[in-house]
Design a protein around this motif. Structure first.
Motif, PDB file in Angstrom:
ATOM      1  N   HIS A 194       0.506   4.057   1.310  1.00 26.06           N
ATOM      2  CA  HIS A 194       0.611   4.706   2.624  1.00 26.06           C
ATOM      3  C   HIS A 194       1.563   3.967   3.563  1.00 26.06           C
ATOM      4  O   HIS A 194       2.046   4.557   4.535  1.00 26.06           O
ATOM      5  CB  HIS A 194      -0.767   4.792   3.274  1.00 26.06           C
ATOM      6  CG  HIS A 194      -1.798   5.461   2.422  1.00 26.06           C
ATOM      7  ND1 HIS A 194      -2.549   4.787   1.493  1.00 26.06           N
ATOM      8  CD2 HIS A 194      -2.185   6.761   2.340  1.00 26.06           C
ATOM      9  CE1 HIS A 194      -3.366   5.629   0.882  1.00 26.06           C
ATOM     10  NE2 HIS A 194      -3.164   6.830   1.366  1.00 26.06           N
ATOM     11  N   TYR A 195       1.836   2.679   3.298  1.00 29.07           N
ATOM     12  CA  TYR A 195       2.687   1.877   4.185  1.00 29.07           C
ATOM     13  C   TYR A 195       3.877   1.319   3.426  1.00 29.07           C
ATOM     14  O   TYR A 195       4.350   0.230   3.736  1.00 29.07           O
ATOM     15  CB  TYR A 195       1.894   0.730   4.806  1.00 29.07           C
ATOM     16  CG  TYR A 195       0.623   1.149   5.494  1.00 29.07           C
ATOM     17  CD1 TYR A 195       0.604   2.210   6.384  1.00 29.07           C
ATOM     18  CD2 TYR A 195      -0.574   0.486   5.253  1.00 29.07           C
ATOM     19  CE1 TYR A 195      -0.561   2.598   7.013  1.00 29.07           C
ATOM     20  CE2 TYR A 195      -1.743   0.858   5.886  1.00 29.07           C
ATOM     21  CZ  TYR A 195      -1.734   1.918   6.760  1.00 29.07           C
ATOM     22  OH  TYR A 195      -2.895   2.299   7.377  1.00 29.07           O
ATOM     23  N   LYS A 209      -5.000  -1.015   1.440  1.00 32.14           N
ATOM     24  CA  LYS A 209      -6.067  -0.366   2.184  1.00 32.14           C
ATOM     25  C   LYS A 209      -7.400  -0.545   1.478  1.00 32.14           C
ATOM     26  O   LYS A 209      -7.481  -0.507   0.245  1.00 32.14           O
ATOM     27  CB  LYS A 209      -5.763   1.125   2.320  1.00 32.14           C
ATOM     28  CG  LYS A 209      -5.393   1.560   3.727  1.00 32.14           C
ATOM     29  CD  LYS A 209      -5.285   3.058   3.812  1.00 32.14           C
ATOM     30  CE  LYS A 209      -5.075   3.493   5.249  1.00 32.14           C
ATOM     31  NZ  LYS A 209      -5.024   4.956   5.371  1.00 32.14           N
ATOM     32  N   SER A 210      -8.440  -0.744   2.258  1.00 34.49           N
ATOM     33  CA  SER A 210      -9.768  -0.917   1.680  1.00 34.49           C
ATOM     34  C   SER A 210     -10.264   0.402   1.100  1.00 34.49           C
ATOM     35  O   SER A 210     -10.132   1.465   1.713  1.00 34.49           O
ATOM     36  CB  SER A 210     -10.744  -1.429   2.742  1.00 34.49           C
ATOM     37  OG  SER A 210     -12.052  -1.489   2.220  1.00 34.49           O
ATOM     38  N   LYS A 211     -10.845   0.317  -0.102  1.00 45.04           N
ATOM     39  CA  LYS A 211     -11.423   1.488  -0.748  1.00 45.04           C
ATOM     40  C   LYS A 211     -12.944   1.438  -0.754  1.00 45.04           C
ATOM     41  O   LYS A 211     -13.585   2.200  -1.487  1.00 45.04           O
ATOM     42  CB  LYS A 211     -10.894   1.610  -2.174  1.00 45.04           C
ATOM     43  CG  LYS A 211      -9.398   1.891  -2.239  1.00 45.04           C
ATOM     44  CD  LYS A 211      -8.937   2.126  -3.659  1.00 45.04           C
ATOM     45  CE  LYS A 211      -7.445   2.436  -3.682  1.00 45.04           C
ATOM     46  NZ  LYS A 211      -6.961   2.669  -5.068  1.00 45.04           N
ATOM     47  N   ARG A 214     -14.932   6.713   8.115  1.00 47.21           N
ATOM     48  CA  ARG A 214     -13.758   7.358   7.533  1.00 47.21           C
ATOM     49  C   ARG A 214     -14.122   8.652   6.797  1.00 47.21           C
ATOM     50  O   ARG A 214     -13.323   9.592   6.752  1.00 47.21           O
ATOM     51  CB  ARG A 214     -13.058   6.394   6.568  1.00 47.21           C
ATOM     52  CG  ARG A 214     -12.249   5.320   7.292  1.00 47.21           C
ATOM     53  CD  ARG A 214     -11.450   4.493   6.323  1.00 47.21           C
ATOM     54  NE  ARG A 214     -12.312   3.720   5.444  1.00 47.21           N
ATOM     55  CZ  ARG A 214     -11.852   2.978   4.434  1.00 47.21           C
ATOM     56  NH1 ARG A 214     -10.572   2.960   4.165  1.00 47.21           N
ATOM     57  NH2 ARG A 214     -12.676   2.282   3.687  1.00 47.21           N
ATOM     58  N   CYS A 271       0.848  -1.191   0.000  1.00 48.89           N
ATOM     59  CA  CYS A 271       0.000   0.000   0.000  1.00 48.89           C
ATOM     60  C   CYS A 271       0.885   1.243   0.000  1.00 48.89           C
ATOM     61  O   CYS A 271       1.925   1.292   0.679  1.00 48.89           O
ATOM     62  CB  CYS A 271      -0.912  -0.021   1.224  1.00 48.89           C
ATOM     63  SG  CYS A 271      -1.982   1.421   1.367  1.00 48.89           S
TER      64      CYS A 271
END
Length: 792
Positions: free
Chosen positions: A337-338, A554-556, A562, A335
């Motif tokens: 972000h990670y 990540k789940s979209k 959120r 991901c």
């Protein structure tokens, strides 16, 4: 409310700093607590009976007992010379006497006891391993005279036999499952994008010469279950054109082939292959700079042998393609972000290393039992950074396991994230169909860490599910980003270290020829499959379910929670901006006291008109004063850099999770959480309640987006009006003429300073020139049209 903070711990870390480099990275086990083990290495047994060896032949097995723990060689594979070559590890605090019994089946041949305090030596690496010794086994059975080749010593996890030892707590594990419990390092191969551009086909022939082919190109890479199949659009004619890119992922060393099939659609439900081609990945153009491969013509082989025997005349259809391995890109397998790595495939494009990431995995506490299971978890940890995966040993049936294992990685970028996952090893059971169960993950951004400082803490293992956020225990870690310090206090850092915050985060190709987000997401799924395929071929394999869980994006999916959290983040930012501007407005602009107004205007006037001349005069008359000031400030900066890099001063606390920011601190949001995991509810009442709640919350978001869109419409209308209105165009031309004229006569600096001075004079809003009404420009901008009237 549960505590999700990182707790400070004070473990007794072992290891001593080396005498050659007292300030740098230390030994390989200085971030973990020393664990003392009793190692027993069994080589083989020898029957030295003087009687008939056939009559007294036996199949020996050895049972080792220390307190309540017992291990045996029964079931272990035996080498051609009858050797076991196996090391057993025991916790030496469990008993005072070690018993080694030699058996023939169920018949006890003899036994030998070792007193731990008197008979067993200690070994500390880098000392060489103890040489095995032949121990005679006194037998009570007539006809047996046995000797056992073995060695016994006290050691720690620094011993090289630690990774292959059979630990006493895993004595119930079957021998064929034992490799799945040992610590291992895995290096996943680097990934590369393979780009196949199908340009056009030439002289394509259908099987029926009376019909025009209706063709698409299919590309096949890999084997099941990780086979990748990509297709172009359909194009008709004998010379069809596609100009379509098909991209997939391959791993080093770029071996294997790409199968290309030309499929002719005869009917909507019937198609036929009219040509095949196989290209090796190593034969494709290797692009290490942004660009495109040359377009070449490739002969297409017919699907069958259609030529008469002995006929030397050949006719072949051709396919024009660009085939390349784009080695200048970084393949996103995690991901965004990670992400833990941003390097390209080509090693020549890698940046310089900044230091070492060293992680000591100490242990875990409070790991809950699995539902419908009476025993404790058999936990192990997988740590991933870059293309290096580290798996600790499995501690069987223990809710508070202790690993005390240390691993290290090279750091190329500080804006990366270390990921650690805790898993329950179901391979220790006798059912081969069970998968390892994830317990939870911990992610540590390296940008929060200071150089050469050891961070020891107990990190909560968080699991987010239908029942909300829960803590599945805590994992104790010791983390350090180590870099070589300067030899002197005022010695500047290395060039790579100093320029690291300013260099490109991604390779140049991502900026010159960027990939779209949908394409990146699709290629990420391909990359995960390639990792699963490669790591499944190691021995022992890293489980596929573990690899997919560590790389899970990540789940979209839509989440009301959120959405509210993101809206709260925007409101928080605008509130911060408003508060800062409101502070200035209340202290200077809105007050009726002219003193702060005159001070602000005087400071602005001095900075723009007086200070440059004063500085120039000082530099001209007293050249040593500014030089000394600059040297003094440089020394302060270098001293602060030295203190930061060498861990001097109190460390800032690590904050890895904020429940309030994630909207998980509210007691009544369980239904919102349930909505994230229940995409299609059946109950109509629940569906209506969620819809009404979404409407209430969506109204605020709708108004916010509408106001932002209206401001954008006014900016666009102003641009359109400036390009169409004759008066505004004349005004802009006059303004541009004044700017150019002032620049030509060296008055541009004066014009800029005058505009800034007038703007500050208007902004401070003196009481004698105060006009508490919107300005003419604001009124004009407010009157600009928006598209609101076009919406129903």
């Amino acid at each position: 409310m549960a505590d999700y903070s990182v707790k400070k711990i004070s473990p007794k870390l072992g290891g001593e700093r080396g005498t050659r480099n007292p300030n740098g990275p230390t030994s390989s086990h200085d971030l973990v607590e020393p664990m003392e083990f009793l190692y027993v290495e069994l080589i083989k047994a020898l029957n030295k009976s003087v009687l008939n060896p056939i009559t007294y032949a036996c199949v020996p097995t050895v049972e080792i007992t220390l307190g309540n723990y017992q291990s045996t060689t029964r079931g272990l594979p035996v080498g051609p010379d009858g050797a076991w070559n196996q090391v057993f590890a025991f916790d030496k605090s469990k008993a005072d006497v070690l018993s080694v019994a030699l058996k023939d089946g169920n018949t006890l041949i003899g036994k030998r006891n070792f007193k731990l305090a008197a008979d067993i030596p200690s070994r500390v690496p880098p000392d060489a391993r103890l040489a095995p010794h032949w121990y005679p086994i006194s037998s009570t059975v007539e006809g047996y005279h046995m000797e056992l080749l073995m060695s016994v010593w006290f050691g720690t996890q620094a011993d090289e036999v630690y990774s292959n030892a059979w630990f006493a707590d895993a004595s119930t594990v079957p021998p064929n499952k034992m490799p799945n419990t040992r610590p291992k390092l895995y290096l996943s191969p680097r990934l590369c994008y393979v780009r196949v551009t199908i340009v056009s086909g030439h002289d394509l022939l259908a099987t029926d010469p009376k019909r025009t082919p209706n063709v698409y190109v299919k590309i096949i890479r890999g084997e099941e279950p990780y086979q990748v199949c990509l297709k172009t659009g359909v194009s008709a004619g004998t010379n069809p054109s596609w100009n379509q890119d098909l991209t997939f992922v391959a791993s080093e060393s770029l071996e294997g082939t790409v199968k290309i099939r030309l499929m002719d659609i005869i009917k909507p439900s019937e198609e036929q292959c009219i040509g095949t081609l196989e290209i090796k990945l190593s034969d494709m153009a290797a692009l290490k700079v942004p660009g495109a491969a040359p377009a070449l013509f490739y002969d297409i082989k017919p699907p069958g042998n259609t030529y008469p025997e002995g006929d030397t005349r050949r006719f072949s259809s051709t396919l024009k393609m660009r085939l390349a391995t784009d080695q200048s890109y970084h393949v996103f397998d995690e991901c965004i972000h990670y992400c833990s790595d941003y390097r390209a495939f080509a090693k020549g494009l890698w940046p310089g290393t900044l230091g070492k990431l060293e992680v000591g995995i100490l242990g875990a506490t409070g790991i809950p039992k699995l539902k419908n299971m009476n025993h404790d978890r058999s936990a192990y940890v997988v740590a991933k950074y870059g293309n290096k995966w580290a798996r600790t040993r499995t501690v069987v049936n223990n809710k508070s396991p202790k690993w005390n294992e240390q691993y290290s990685w090279d750091i190329y970028e500080m804006c990366t994230v270390l990921t650690l996952g805790v898993y329950d090893n179901h391979q220790v059971l006798r059912d081969d169909k069970l998968n390892d169960v994830p317990i939870g993950k911990v992610r540590i951004p390296l940008s929060l860490l200071q150089w050469n400082r050891i961070y020891t803490g107990s990190y909560p293992i968080l699991v987010f599910g239908k029942e909300g956020l829960k803590v599945s225990g805590e994992i104790q870690l010791a983390v350090r980003c180590a870099c070589a310090p300067p030899t002197l206090i005022f010695f500047p850092p290395s060039y790579a270290f100093a320029m690291a915050p300013f260099r490109l985060l991604l390779p140049k190709s991502h900026y010159k020829s960027p990939l779209g987000l949908p394409q990146v997401d699709k290629l990420q799924s391909f990359a995960i499959d390639v990792h699963c395929q490669n790591l499944a071929r190691t021995e022992p394999p890293l489980r596929i379910e573990v690899v997919k869980d560590m790389l899970k994006p990540k789940s979209k999916e839509f989440s009301l929670r959120r959405t509210k959290a993101n809206l709260h983040r925007l409101n928080k930012f605008y509130a911060w901006v408003s508060s800062k501007y409101g502070l200035l407005d209340s202290k200077i602009r809105s007050t009726t006291d002219n003193t702060p107004k005159w001070i602000t205007f005087a400071v602005c006037f001095c900075v723009l008109w007086v200070l440059p001349h004063v500085l120039w005069l000082v530099i001209s008359l007293y050249p040593l004063c500014p030089v000394g000031f600059i040297v003094y400030e440089a020394c302060k900066i270098l001293m602060e850099c030295y203190r930061t890099r060498n861990g001097v001063g109190p460390p800032p606390p690590l904050v890895l999770f904020d429940a309030k920011l994630s909207m998980l601190d509210l007691p009544n949001n369980l239904d919102e959480i349930d909505e994230e995991f229940d995409a299609s509810p059946v109950d109509q009442k629940i569906l209506k309640m969620r819809y009404d709640r979404l409407r209430d919350m969506g109204a605020d978001g709708m108004v916010f987006l509408g106001e932002a869109a209206a401001q954008g419409d006014r900016v666009y209308a102003l641009y359109t009006l400036c390009t169409k209105s004759t008066i505004l165009r004349i005004c802009l031309m006059v303004l541009l003429y004044v700017v150019l004229l002032s620049y030509y006569y060296c008055l541009f600096e004066f014009l800029v300073k005058a505009c800034i001075t007038i703007s500050v004079f208007r902004w401070v809003n003196f009481t004698f020139a105060r006009l508490d009404l919107p300005s003419a420009l604001k009124n004009y901008f407010r009157r600009l049209p928006t598209n609101e009237y076009l919406m129903m």
